[in-house]
Design an enzyme around this catalytic site. Structure first.
Site, PDB file in Angstrom:
ATOM      1  CB  SER A 104       5.373   2.567  -6.057  1.00 25.78           C
ATOM      2  OG  SER A 104       6.345   2.004  -5.412  1.00 25.78           O
TER       3      SER A 104
HETATM    4  N1  SAH Z   1       7.226  -2.712  -6.556  1.00 23.84           N
HETATM    5  C1  SAH Z   1       6.284  -2.883  -5.538  1.00 23.84           C
HETATM    6  C2  SAH Z   1       6.254  -1.859  -4.218  1.00 23.84           C
HETATM    7  C3  SAH Z   1       6.867  -2.343  -3.188  1.00 23.84           C
HETATM    8  S1  SAH Z   1       7.310  -1.461  -1.966  1.00 23.84           S
HETATM    9  C4  SAH Z   1       4.775  -2.875  -5.989  1.00 23.84           C
HETATM   10  O1  SAH Z   1       4.645  -2.570  -7.097  1.00 23.84           O
HETATM   11  O2  SAH Z   1       3.684  -3.195  -5.208  1.00 23.84           O
HETATM   12  C5  SAH Z   1       8.811  -2.049  -1.379  1.00 23.84           C
HETATM   13  C6  SAH Z   1       8.974  -3.548  -1.092  1.00 23.84           C
HETATM   14  O3  SAH Z   1      10.462  -3.518  -0.714  1.00 23.84           O
HETATM   15  C7  SAH Z   1       8.149  -3.974   0.183  1.00 23.84           C
HETATM   16  O4  SAH Z   1       7.283  -4.870  -0.253  1.00 23.84           O
HETATM   17  C8  SAH Z   1       9.240  -4.199   1.055  1.00 23.84           C
HETATM   18  O5  SAH Z   1       9.269  -5.543   1.802  1.00 23.84           O
HETATM   19  C9  SAH Z   1      10.499  -4.604   0.063  1.00 23.84           C
HETATM   20  N2  SAH Z   1      11.896  -4.824   0.675  1.00 23.84           N
HETATM   21  C10 SAH Z   1      12.352  -3.822   1.680  1.00 23.84           C
HETATM   22  N3  SAH Z   1      13.762  -4.055   1.809  1.00 23.84           N
HETATM   23  C11 SAH Z   1      13.878  -5.125   1.071  1.00 23.84           C
HETATM   24  C12 SAH Z   1      15.336  -6.064   0.649  1.00 23.84           C
HETATM   25  N4  SAH Z   1      16.402  -5.757   1.386  1.00 23.84           N
HETATM   26  N5  SAH Z   1      15.083  -6.876  -0.098  1.00 23.84           N
HETATM   27  C13 SAH Z   1      13.988  -7.187  -0.973  1.00 23.84           C
HETATM   28  N6  SAH Z   1      13.027  -6.551  -0.577  1.00 23.84           N
HETATM   29  C14 SAH Z   1      12.822  -5.471   0.230  1.00 23.84           C
END
Ligand code: SAH
Length: 217
Positions: free
Chosen positions: A61
């Protein structure tokens, strides 16, 4: 040194200039090397004012939105935090700098394995990792009562997952982007003796939260 200077600029122009004042949050952003959490070939973009691709169709993000969510949660040293969407592990590291213990869940196996390796290598000892559907929260008996002081969801849901509000401790807060697939509102839910209080903290755009209590693929 150059990378520290990039981090200082990120903090000054992207965070402080837009109203991030929480000292714990600012200190964590200064400490955690964001460039280690993006693919090597785009390391030079790590301190840009934008989200970046981390593979598997997912993104790390934008720094400001991560800082804003963390500031809204009013994180305390003693907090037990649940993070849904580990992704690169960057936000996990920021959280682990501030709070006592972090539980993080990710639905893409390769992402959580890479994040775990990286964070272990950096010496973080206060993080628990889980590969699975985070819309259901943390249901494996750790912590014993499945109660979290703060829950932070880094992906966008169509509705608020009841499993997550149900795992909030009394006076705990959940922050989650809620809306359609292209645009959402940052919603904060606080658990009180009188029930759950909802507030809206403005518009945002996240990748979809996919799972039982999220989007179906
Ligand atoms: N906080 C992260 C941002 C990740 S983007 C960072 O700092 O890099 C959001 C993430 O949520 C993705 O990796 C995606 O695979 C995950 N995601 C989506 N649905 C999900 C679920 N039901 N449970 C766990 N993770 C999930």
């Amino acid at each position: 040194m150059r990378l520290r200077a990039s981090r200082e600029n990120m903090i000054k122009y992207q965070l402080i200039a837009r109203g991030i004042t929480d000292e714990n949050v600012l200190k964590a952003f200064l400490k955690v090397p964001r460039h280690k959490f993006v693919p090597e070939e785009i390391g030079h973009l790590a301190y840009n004012d934008s989200p970046l691709s981390i593979g598997e169709g997912q993104t790390i993000s934008q720094p400001y939105i991560v800082a804003l969510m963390m500031q809204i949660l009013e994180l305390k040293n003693s907090d037990k935090v649940l993070e849904i969407g580990t992704g690169s592990g960057y936000q996990t590291a920021l959280l682990a700098e501030i709070v006592e213990i972090v539980y993080t869940v990710e639905r893409i196996n390769s992402l959580i394995r890479d994040a775990e390796d990286l964070l272990n290598g950096m010496g973080y000892k206060n993080i628990h990792y889980k590969y699975g559907d985070g819309t259901l929260g943390w249901k494996d008996g750790i912590p014993t009562q499945n109660e979290f002081d703060k829950i932070i969801v880094a992906a966008a849901a169509p509705d608020i997952p009841e499993s997550l509000t149900g795992q909030l401790a009394m006076n705990g807060k959940l922050i989650i982007p809620t809306g359609n697939r292209t645009f959402q509102q940052l919603v904060v839910i606080t658990r009180t003796e009188e029930g759950y209080i909802h507030t809206n903290e403005g518009g945002c755009t996240f990748v979809p939260l996919i799972g039982d209590e999220g989007w179906q693929e």
